[in-house]
Design an enzyme around this catalytic site. Structure first.
Site, short mmCIF file in Angstrom:
data_model
loop_
_atom_site.label_atom_id
_atom_site.label_comp_id
_atom_site.label_asym_id
_atom_site.label_seq_id
_atom_site.Cartn_x
_atom_site.Cartn_y
_atom_site.Cartn_z
N PHE A 131 -16.35 -1.62 -1.60
CA PHE A 131 -16.07 -2.92 -0.99
C PHE A 131 -16.61 -4.00 -1.91
O PHE A 131 -17.77 -3.97 -2.31
CB PHE A 131 -16.73 -3.06 0.39
N ASP A 216 -21.71 -4.16 -8.88
CA ASP A 216 -21.72 -5.06 -7.73
C ASP A 216 -22.99 -4.78 -6.92
O ASP A 216 -23.06 -3.79 -6.19
CB ASP A 216 -20.45 -4.82 -6.90
N LYS A 245 -25.82 -12.36 -1.20
CA LYS A 245 -26.58 -12.10 0.04
C LYS A 245 -28.01 -12.63 0.05
O LYS A 245 -28.23 -13.78 0.37
CB LYS A 245 -26.55 -10.60 0.33
#
Ligand code: PLP
Length: 393
Positions: A131, A216, A245
């Site tokens: 993702f 990532d 985040k």
């Protein structure tokens, strides 16, 4: 119905499945709803609140900077941004330039564009179950067809290989490949940790074929897995690292760390209006200071090991596997998790799903041992309870 729910249901876009509680306050690993009920928060804004909610150092930095200067385009120099860039540039010493943006998907988008620009190639190899975000480039690298198919055709040139399979990667990376993009622990895809040697092989394969390696770390970064960056668990220097985040203590931010193989980044090639604004940079500086001075990565390693061991000890027939690294933990059930998540919420613990059958726990790294024990007990008792058939769907 609660008036607040009614307004959100009537006027929000409709793209989010909602939980029937309104969270209005947070402190450390705890949040409170509008009725005053307390929860231990293992969702943490989907892995954002690594420092815990409303950290006083971050709140203070935001309030001081908000009175000084909130917005400034990167076309002008700024003290807060310069200080943050200096710190980010030392995170992976070989990656000493940084593109600042506002979210994980933007960090991925930047990395993908930079890889194409550097190599003059268009192909991108990503992993099944991976993702990487929801904008068109990042979505093209994302695996789940539920997210992809309504938006076809996506960006051409993307392919997906099974995660942790070196042979498949060998076959997929060609002289047309601009980049391979991988997570260290696949989060949304079900909490799957990279096998020892897999990422090192990805590094060797990309180097040999002239492609770039993008790691990532949007979900795994900033202490979550027990190291400041999850790639530190391995012998690995990628060409690009994506962060977001937890980087600014809860404010929106994204960053792509850039290595020497990235070329042709000249003025006008890419950009962002809000990226690198002084307010978010001040928050990120404060957040990094807390992360390092309180050794939150070390705390995540110790607490994560405890959580994994206790969860593995539960021995429920409903549990298929417990996986994770640091405080990024997945409990795969032999059943859909939705009713069990609701049962945990009733018991005062917020957790969320990774796919249909994995309970994902991403608590703030400041969570206490007593709070972890409460989380474990709530999960144990939730899965011990028979679920009414209507709730199973
Ligand atoms: N990459 C990974 C690994 C993620 O987990 C996420 C979000 O969960 C993203 C990218 C996208 O981040 P954002 O939602 O900030 O765009």
């Amino acid at each position: 119905m609660n008036e607040l729910f009614e307004i959100e249901l009537s006027h929000s876009s409709g793209v989010y499945a909602k939980h029937p509680i309104a969270i209005v306050r947070g402190e450390g690993a705890r949040v409170w709803d509008s009725e005053g009920k307390e929860y231990i928060d293992c969702v943490a804004g989907h892995g954002v609140a690594n420092l815990g909610h409303a950290h006083p150092a971050v709140a203070e930095a935001i309030s001081v900077q908000a009175r000084r200067l909130i917005t400034l385009h990167e076309a002008y120099y700024n003290d807060q941004r310069a200080a943050l860039l200096g710190k980010l540039a030392r995170m992976v010493p070989e990656l000493d330039r940084v593109f600042l943006c506002n979210s994980g998907t933007e960090a991925v988008e930047a990395a993908l564009k930079f890889a194409r620009l550097s190599t003059g190639r268009s192909g991108v190899v990503a992993a099944m179950r991976g993702f990487h975000g929801r904008t068109m480039g990042a979505l093209s690298a994302t695996w789940n067809k539920h997210y992809r198919e309504p938006f076809l055709p996506l960006v051409p040139g993307f392919s997906h290989v099974p995660f942790n399979n070196v042979e498949a990667l060998e076959k997929a990376v060609t002289e047309d490949t601009a980049a391979v993009i991988l997570e260290v622990v696949q989060g949304e895809g079900g909490v799957h940790v990279a096998d020892p040697g897999y990422l090192e092989s990805a590094r060797a394969i990309t180097q040999e074929r002239g492609a770039l390696l993008i790691i990532d770390e949007v979900q795994t970064g900033l202490g979550r897995t027990g190291k400041l960056l999850a790639l530190e668990h391995f012998d690995l220097v990628p060409d690009l690292v994506c962060l977001a985040k937890g980087l600014a203590g809860g404010l929106p931010i994204g960053a792509a760390l850039i290595g020497k193989a990235v070329r042709n980044l000249t003025p006008g090639m890419h950009g962002s209006t809000f990226g690198g604004n002084p307010l978010v940079c001040a928050a990120a500086l404060a957040a990094l200071e807390v992360l390092l001075s309180e050794d939150l990565p070390g705390q995540a390693a110790a607490k994560g090991a405890y959580l994994l061991e206790r969860l593995r000890g539960l021995r429920s027939p409903l549990i298929r596997e417990v996986r994770g690294l640091g405080l990024m933990v997945g409990v795969e059930l032999r059943s859909r998790v939705a009713p069990y998540l609701a049962a945990m919420q009733d018991r005062g613990v917020l957790a969320f799903a990774a796919g249909l059958t994995v309970i994902r726990l991403l608590p703030p790294l400041v969570i206490t041992q007593a709070e972890l024990d409460t989380v474990i007990e709530s999960l144990r008792s939730a899965i011990a309870e028979p679920i009414p058939e209507t709730a199973e769907a």
